[in-house]
Design an enzyme around this catalytic site. Sequence first.
Site, short mmCIF file in Angstrom:
data_model
loop_
_atom_site.label_atom_id
_atom_site.label_comp_id
_atom_site.label_asym_id
_atom_site.label_seq_id
_atom_site.Cartn_x
_atom_site.Cartn_y
_atom_site.Cartn_z
N LEU A 76 0.11 36.54 11.61
CA LEU A 76 -0.48 35.18 11.13
C LEU A 76 -1.65 34.37 12.16
O LEU A 76 -2.61 34.32 11.87
CB LEU A 76 0.23 34.25 10.44
CG LEU A 76 0.86 34.67 9.11
CD1 LEU A 76 1.98 33.76 8.58
CD2 LEU A 76 -0.13 34.73 7.98
N ARG A 82 5.85 26.18 8.59
CA ARG A 82 7.08 25.57 8.21
C ARG A 82 7.00 24.22 8.44
O ARG A 82 6.64 23.43 9.29
CB ARG A 82 8.32 26.30 8.72
CG ARG A 82 8.68 27.54 8.18
CD ARG A 82 9.12 27.73 6.72
NE ARG A 82 9.24 29.14 6.08
CZ ARG A 82 8.46 29.85 5.73
NH1 ARG A 82 7.21 29.63 5.69
NH2 ARG A 82 8.82 31.00 5.08
N ASP A 128 0.32 22.12 4.44
CA ASP A 128 0.74 23.00 3.24
C ASP A 128 2.50 22.89 3.09
O ASP A 128 2.91 23.62 1.96
CB ASP A 128 0.29 24.27 3.31
CG ASP A 128 0.49 25.19 2.19
OD1 ASP A 128 -0.07 24.61 1.03
OD2 ASP A 128 1.04 26.04 1.88
N GLU A 151 11.29 20.78 0.32
CA GLU A 151 10.60 21.01 -0.65
C GLU A 151 11.32 21.31 -2.13
O GLU A 151 12.21 21.95 -2.05
CB GLU A 151 9.53 22.22 -0.35
CG GLU A 151 8.74 22.07 0.59
CD GLU A 151 8.10 23.27 1.39
OE1 GLU A 151 7.23 23.31 2.14
OE2 GLU A 151 8.70 24.47 0.97
N HIS A 167 2.37 23.83 -0.65
CA HIS A 167 3.07 25.28 -0.39
C HIS A 167 2.45 26.16 -1.02
O HIS A 167 3.33 27.06 -1.69
CB HIS A 167 4.73 25.44 -0.49
CG HIS A 167 5.35 26.12 0.44
ND1 HIS A 167 6.44 26.15 0.96
CD2 HIS A 167 4.87 27.42 0.86
CE1 HIS A 167 6.77 27.28 1.83
NE2 HIS A 167 5.75 28.17 1.64
N ILE A 168 1.10 26.47 -1.09
CA ILE A 168 0.16 27.39 -1.83
C ILE A 168 -0.30 28.52 -0.91
O ILE A 168 -0.89 29.30 -1.49
CB ILE A 168 -0.69 26.82 -2.73
CG1 ILE A 168 -1.55 25.93 -2.04
CG2 ILE A 168 0.02 25.89 -3.82
CD1 ILE A 168 -2.83 25.40 -2.92
N ALA A 169 -0.16 28.26 0.22
CA ALA A 169 -1.10 29.15 1.14
C ALA A 169 -0.92 30.62 0.98
O ALA A 169 -1.56 31.58 1.29
CB ALA A 169 -0.84 28.54 2.68
N TRP A 170 0.59 30.83 0.85
CA TRP A 170 1.08 32.27 0.63
C TRP A 170 0.67 33.05 -0.55
O TRP A 170 0.76 34.17 -0.85
CB TRP A 170 2.40 32.31 0.68
CG TRP A 170 3.25 31.60 -0.47
CD1 TRP A 170 3.51 30.47 -0.57
CD2 TRP A 170 3.60 32.38 -1.56
NE1 TRP A 170 4.03 30.01 -1.96
CE2 TRP A 170 4.19 31.24 -2.57
CE3 TRP A 170 3.99 33.74 -2.06
CZ2 TRP A 170 4.77 31.67 -3.62
CZ3 TRP A 170 4.36 33.96 -3.22
CH2 TRP A 170 4.88 32.94 -3.86
#
Length: 314
Positions: free
Chosen positions: A156, A231, A255, A260, A281-284
């Site tokens: 990444l 994270r 993010d 969560e 937490h939408i980056a993935w």
Amino acid sequence: MNITILDNATLAKTSLTCIEQLGKLTTYELTSPEQVIEHCQGADVLITNKAVLNRDTISQLPQLKLICVSATGTNNVDLEAAKEFGIAVTNVAGYSTPSVVQHTFSLITNLLGNTHRYQADCQQGAWQKSEMFCILDYSFNDLQGKTFAIIGGGTLGKGVAKVAEAFGANVIVAERKGVACRDGRTPFEDVIKTADIISVHCPLTDETRDLIALNELKMMKPSAIIINTARGGIINESDLATALEQNLIAGAGVDVLTKEPAELSNPLANYKGNNLLLTPHIAWASTESIVRLINEVSLNIAAFTKGESRNRLV
């Protein structure tokens, strides 16, 4: 073969045809801790993203042969227990790299351009009332020429570095904190002090927990921004809220949080300033990323049924 998905909601209603072709498929949108044993009954194969499969659960599933983690991280599965009970475990790596890289730059370019603030003004009619053809109430800064620091030099981090270089940024990669600096890396403290943009892409470990806290945030340039799509817990959330409130840094894009979904008391979830962009937490999770994920899970199951080892952790 009986296949059960414990948290199908994480797959965003994406087609499961490639998995359905491998056996009888049962899906549950979500599985609470109290429902795990019930939902796992009769499964030869379990697919889980976040539903926890601990030793107690695994010991009560004599039919279970394979656990497929529909993610890269496997902290929700007791790998030692799986090994002890003869259950194979697979994961999926690399499927979300394009999605995470894109979302990282979405956060960066929005912060540098104050896009969210200009959009809000347009929705409130400010442009219509302007005396000239544009509104220049907020700064708009180039990415070109900025010192762009990567914390975490894996897949990444390399993906983000490539795009940053395409924008004309000067990329540096941080060495681990307190470690002798390797070739091609920059000492951690130097990174914190000199970077215009810091983008975090390392795993959460005992070593990286609270890696960036108030001390590090005070060392940063007041004009710098920091991004965390890795994270929660790597950046101390309370300290980051303080730094944003006191304008110790210019902005942050986050993010991921320590817990969560976000807790009502989380300092970043409660922060109201316009120098924070918080996403859930939408980056993935691009559509293409989830399709790749499901396809990889199906290939892991197919390989297992043929006696082949593919993405095996146990």
